[in-house]
Design an enzyme around this catalytic site. Structure first.
Site, PDB file in Angstrom:
ATOM      1  N   TYR B 120       0.818  -1.215   0.000  1.00 15.86           N
ATOM      2  CA  TYR B 120       0.000   0.000   0.000  1.00 15.86           C
ATOM      3  C   TYR B 120       0.850   1.263   0.000  1.00 15.86           C
ATOM      4  CZ  TYR B 120      -4.530  -2.161   0.250  1.00 15.86           C
ATOM      5  OH  TYR B 120      -5.654  -2.858  -0.077  1.00 15.86           O
ATOM      6  N   GLU B 216       0.253 -29.923  11.541  1.00 16.22           N
ATOM      7  CA  GLU B 216       0.021 -29.160  10.321  1.00 16.22           C
ATOM      8  C   GLU B 216      -0.969 -28.012  10.511  1.00 16.22           C
ATOM      9  OE1 GLU B 216      -0.560 -31.540   6.851  1.00 16.22           O
ATOM     10  OE2 GLU B 216      -1.436 -29.905   5.691  1.00 16.22           O
ATOM     11  N   ASP B 268      -0.390 -34.358   7.329  1.00 16.05           N
ATOM     12  CA  ASP B 268      -1.295 -35.206   6.547  1.00 16.05           C
ATOM     13  C   ASP B 268      -0.495 -36.153   5.672  1.00 16.05           C
ATOM     14  OD1 ASP B 268      -3.389 -33.903   7.628  1.00 16.05           O
ATOM     15  OD2 ASP B 268      -3.844 -32.658   5.865  1.00 16.05           O
TER      16      ASP B 268
END
Lengths: 714, 388
Positions: B120, B216, B268
């Site tokens: 910005y 995770e 996972d």
């Protein structure tokens, strides 16, 4: 349109097939009463058993004798009266166009054959709610008195069917069919005036075609027509009878009153005449429409196209049945004589080879050939190498005149034209010409508020979307949708009921929306200088354009569709016998030889367009690059000065100097093959016209042609 | 007259940073020098009428190599030249300069901002056009990374940080920017791991943990925290919400190297999980220049494993069929040089491909809500059953 028509035909055929075993067959073959029952049971197998029990003896519907009573000749005119869609009289709108077209085509043919620079008057006036009066006059050679009734009152009567010569008309159906349609729908006779010399009286006929007999019935002058004397008395007489006549030394005027509907836009008389003007720059056209607006399409050349030569058929084009008939009708006494006299390009050497291949004697009498021998001869013809027919019988428009014509009518910045050398399909010589116009402002952007109001009032479309698509040439559905969306009008709003404020809104958006993206190519099709306006999807021209890859020429195109962009392509097929798909002459059949020539011609103009567009893109790129550097250099200088406190403007100036040197180098280097290019020279070859786009007029259907001066640009 | 006075007063605070500049740290001075050096090279090139250019080390797979000795991914020497006077590079060049000027300002003012904040700060319309310097943050982020490698400065040295992501809980006491934080008393939310965890910001005060368990996702982490797993097993519990951000990776690295805690990962059983492990262990391709201070070659992969469906007797319905993307990714991962030589990993990935399904850690919940904390992980740790 095309698909609907096909369906109709199919249905019809299917119903006929069902009926034939019942009606047609029994008359000859049926031996006893048993046969029909079998036929019927085949048709309704499920009801067979029940019927047999409840009704042991079936009532016979018709006997061979009773059927024979209703079997009789069908006259050509009766057939076409029933099947008038085959001739282009499907609906009132098209009937009007076809009538004008047939009359104008005949006039042009007559003038050119007589070597007269054509001048044609077309006058359309409304006579009732659904009826119009069409008058077409030419300055042609006129017609002999005894021929007039036959030409205008008998189907399949004419001079053009039996010869092979490039002409607009072919069969001899058109104008008489138009007359027949007029008589059928309004009951008014066809009025014909013809004058062959300034010293001879004007022949005046009122003719009605007798559809049963295919014969003309003359109403005035006790069945003999009237001769209007020349001079003041004649003029008085003409006025009294309410006939229009532009006084000329010679010429013919035909007036037909018919049920019709007058529209503007696509498929209209306006469009037809405009397109005719493009392809016939030697014609002077005066056109008065039902609103009494007069327009004149001035001729841009005083030169008549060279007279097309009549040629004998080429052996390759003849079919077996036709060959057999010719053999029996000929006056020649030997096969050799017959072959050399009736066909083109058959020399005695060719005869020798043919007879050798067919194993028949060259001295045999043609009338004594058996069917089998004719067949052998036919195959011998097909398998023997015979030189192609002479192609000097074809008169193309010529690149020069195509460019002129296109530039007068289609706005654009780039024009190219190509005429292919003549070629041959099935023994018929033909020639392809293509013209292309690219760019220019869109038709919607050249509109004035007054013109828009006028167009909105006279349109017969139901929605604004339809109105936009139909009124403005080449404006696709996409662009129409964008305009409607941007204007925030309802899609289904009727154009006629648009109020003032909405009209203004529509006008504003039409001016502002960029319709060029998504606009698809406009295709103008011609056969022997006659514009083809319907059935574009079924036409070999459109199909070939769709199958040509335009992407490599800088246009966008989805596979198997017309390319997008502000492009107009005109394609002219000239031939001694143009292969139409139907009698209404709306689409050209796709012979592979024709398609090949079409493709080559399209590619030739496409290449030129590609070169032009690529250069335009290159120039644009160079400008962009320079701009980009200019923009970024400022930012870079500012950022750098913020980091290390150097003077921003100093650095900017220095960087700009580097930038200038760099872009100059880059400009020089920018070529596809890495060679220095000369921007001034664009090697496009001949037959290209580039104009300043800001000098161009509009392409709104409504626009009178004369308002545009011919502007030939750099 | 009074107006002038007011203005002077307003001006006063803005002069403060200038005063502060003199007291800036050694590290900031180094950063400033490299930034100014970058700008000076532009001026020099312009003076000599040469194309200004920068050579950015390329951050692609082709320019990283795996060092078997250090067991981390290292950056090669390939660079991409970026020129101002080149159509395709001009904008990127301009953007790099803008980022440099923005960082300079941050360093001078002694402030830090997020990369979104910098976006910005630098985003504005180029004078005289409708073009934006940066249209999206996606355009800005890679330029920031370029600037990091170009200058050889780390992100925190440029006074930038990424959005923080990831939490920690466990028996450790930290000093974060002067505040004492006991991570064993963080309630259910945990200690949000900041983006910058350098020793100047985060100091370890006291640690009773014996190892670190990195999971995770936040949901799984929540499960462990609620079951007070870390209390029972004396460990630190972290998560990185998927691919862990730099802060989390840097913290894990420091915990491992400074406090010598072993790192165990519970991820996972899918290509994505494997890749997270690979990044923690060897470093990422994109940030290969930071591997040295981020990668933990000794990190261990605790689960989930391809054999877990049978081994733990999970129901069939927890299987998620692999999609085409997963299969492609797995085949890439199996060929990574750091997995190539490891037979156990080759077997593991092959097994997953044979299974043709993936398993998420949450799948263990189907067995029992606390199965993962009470049985699965303790059993793996007890049996020293992990992949390395």
């Amino acid at each position: 349109m095309a698909t609907v028509k096909h369906k109709k035909k199919k249905k019809k055929r299917a119903s006929e097939k069902v009926r034939i075993p019942r009606n047609g067959q029994p008359a000859k073959e049926q031996p006893a009463g048993g046969e029909p029952a079998v036929h019927r049971s085949e048709e309704t197998p499920s009801s067979n058993g029940q019927d047999g029990q409840s009704q042991p003896t079936q009532r016979r519907r018709a006997t061979a004798q009773s059927m024979a009573a209703s079997q009789r000749d069908i006259s050509v005119s009766e057939f076409f009266a029933k099947n008038r869609h085959l001739l282009g009289f499907d609906n009132p709108r098209k009937a009007l166009l076809t009538t004008v077209k047939e009359a104008v085509d005949n006039s042009l043919d007559a003038c050119e054959e007589a070597g007269i620079l054509p001048e044609i008057w077309v006058h359309i006036a409304q006579t009732g709610k659904n009826s119009y009066h069409v008058g077409v006059q030419d300055n042609g050679p006129g017609i002999l008195k005894k021929q007039i009734p036959l030409i205008f009152g008998k189907l399949l009567y004419g001079s053009k069917f039996h010869r092979l010569r490039q002409s607009r008309g072919q069969q001899g159906i058109g104008i008489s069919a138009a007359g027949m349609y007029g008589v059928q729908t309004t009951g008014k006779p066809v009025k014909v005036l013809s004058k062959i010399s300034s010293r001879k009286p004007i022949h005046y006929y009122e003719i009605i075609i007798d559809t049963q007999k295919n014969k003309p019935r003359i109403l005035n002058g006790a069945g003999d027509g009237i001769d209007i004397p020349i001079g003041e008395t004649g003029i008085q007489y003409i006025k009294k009878h309410g006939i229009d006549w532009e006084d000329q030394k010679h010429g013919t005027r035909v007036t037909i009153e018919l049920e019709a509907r007058f529209i503007r836009g696509r498929g209209s008389v306006d469009e037809y005449l405009e397109q005719t003007a493009i392809a016939n720059p030697h014609v002077m056209l005066h056109y008065t429409d039902p609103d009494h607006t007069e327009r004149t399409y001035k001729r841009s050349t005083q030169l008549l196209p060279p007279e097309p030569k009549e040629i004998k058929p080429h052996p390759y084009g003849v079919e077996l049945g036709r060959l057999a008939t010719m053999l029996h009708e000929t006056g020649a006494t030997t096969i050799a004589q017959f072959l050399t006299a009736s066909f083109s390009r058959v020399s005695s050497a060719v005869v020798r080879r043919l007879c050798h291949a067919a194993k028949i004697s060259a001295r045999m009498h043609p009338k004594r050939t058996s069917r089998r021998e004719a067949e052998v001869l036919y195959h011998a013809i097909q398998n023997t190498k015979i030189p192609n027919p002479a192609t000097d019988c074809i008169c193309p428009i010529g690149e020069e005149l195509i460019l002129k014509g296109l530039h007068q009518v289609v706005p654009g910045e780039f024009y190219a034209a190509a005429t292919r050398p003549p070629s041959v399909y099935r023994g018929n010589p033909f020639q392809i010409e293509v013209g292309l116009a690219y760019g220019g402002s869109a038709p919607t952007q050249n509109i004035t508020p007054d013109l828009l109001a006028e167009l909105l009032e006279e349109t017969d479309t139901r929605t604004i979307r339809q109105f936009l698509i139909n009124t403005f040439n080449g404006l696709g559905a996409d662009a129409a949708d964008r305009i409607i969306k941007a204007s925030r009008l309802g899609t289904r709003q009727s154009p006629g009921k648009l109020k003032g404020a909405d009209r203004e809104k529509l006008y504003e958006t039409m001016k502002n929306v960029n319709v060029a993206e998504g606009q698809s190519m406009e295709v103008l099709r011609y056969a022997n200088r006659v514009p083809l306006q319907f059935q574009h999807a079924a036409c070999a021209i459109t199909q070939t354009i769709m199958n040509t890859n335009w992407r490599s020429y800088g246009l966008t195109q989805t596979r198997g569709a017309l390319p997008k962009g502000p492009v107009t392509v005109m394609v002219h097929v000239a031939s001694v016998w143009v292969p139409f798909t139907s009698e209404s002459k709306e689409a050209i059949a796709g012979y592979p030889e024709i398609q090949k020539e079409l493709r080559l011609a399209l590619q030739s103009v496409g290449r030129k367009l590609g070169m032009y567009l690529r250069r335009r893109l290159r120039v644009k790129h160079q400008g962009e690059r320079r701009n980009m550097f200019l923009r970024y250099v400022g930012e870079v200088a500012k950022a750098v000065s913020e980091v290390n406190g150097t003077d921003r403007l100093d650095l900017y100036d220095q960087l700009m100097k580097v930038a200038k040197r760099r872009t100059a180098e880059a400009d020089l280097r920018l070529d596809d093959r890495g060679q220095p290019i000369d921007d001034e020279e664009l090697k496009l070859g001949d037959h290209v016209l580039i104009v300043n786009p800001s000098e161009n007029g509009t392409a709104i259907q409504h626009r009178p042609l004369e308002s545009i001066d011919s502007k030939k640009g750099s | 007259m009074p107006k002038k006075k007011i203005r002077m007063k307003v001006n006063l605070p803005s002069k403060h940073p200038a005063k502060k500049m003199k007291q800036i740290s050694q590290r900031d001075r180094k950063t400033r020098e490299s930034l100014i050096g970058l700008a000076d090279r532009v001026v020099q090139a312009a003076k000599q009428r040469k194309d200004p250019h920068i050579d950015v080390p390329s951050r692609t797979l082709s320019n990283v190599r795996y060092s078997p000795r250090k067991r981390i991914i290292e950056m090669g020497n390939n660079t991409n030249r970026r020129q101002l006077f080149n159509l395709s590079q001009a904008k990127a060049y301009m953007q790099t300069m803008l980022v440099a000027s923005g960082c300079k300002k941050l360093v001078d003012d002694g402030k830090t901002t997020s990369i979104r904040g910098l976006f910005y700060m630098l985003k504005h319309t180029i004078e005289g056009t409708k073009e934006e310097t940066f249209s999206t943050q996606d355009e800005c982020d890679p330029i920031i990374e370029d600037t990091e490698v170009l200058l050889g400065n780390l992100r925190e040295e440029l006074h930038l940080y990424a959005q923080k992501r990831g939490d920690m809980v466990g028996p450790i006491v930290l000093n974060d920017s002067g505040d004492q934080i006991d991570c064993a008393r963080m309630g259910s939310g945990g200690y949000g791991i900041p983006s910058i965890v350098e020793p100047e910001v985060v100091k370890f005060v006291r640690c009773d943990a014996k190892f670190v368990l990195h999971v995770e996702k936040a949901a799984v982490w929540q499960r462990f925290n609620e079951d007070k797993f870390w209390k029972k097993h004396k460990c630190l519990l972290t998560h990185g919400n998927g691919q862990p951000p730099r802060g989390v990776r840097r913290l894990l690295h420091r915990l491992h190297h400074e406090l010598e805690l072993p790192i165990y990962c519970l991820l996972d059983n899918d290509p994505w999980g494997y890749y997270i492990y690979s990044v923690i262990k060897q470093g990422s391709i994109n940030l290969a220049y930071e591997s040295q201070r981020m990668a933990i070659p000794e990190a261990r992969y605790l689960g989930l494993r391809s054999i877990d469906l049978e081994r733990c007797g999970l129901s069939e319905s927890v299987k998620i069929t692999l999609n085409e993307n997963d299969r492609k990714r797995a085949k890439q991962i199996v060929r990574y040089p750091w997995f190539e030589k490891k037979r156990s990993w080759q077997r593991e990935i092959k097994k997953m491909l044979e299974n043709d399904f993936k398993l998420e850690v949450e799948a263990l919940i189907s067995k029992d809500i606390s199965y993962v904390t009470e049985e699965y992980v303790p059993a793996r740790l007890r049996n020293r059953d992990w992949l390395d």
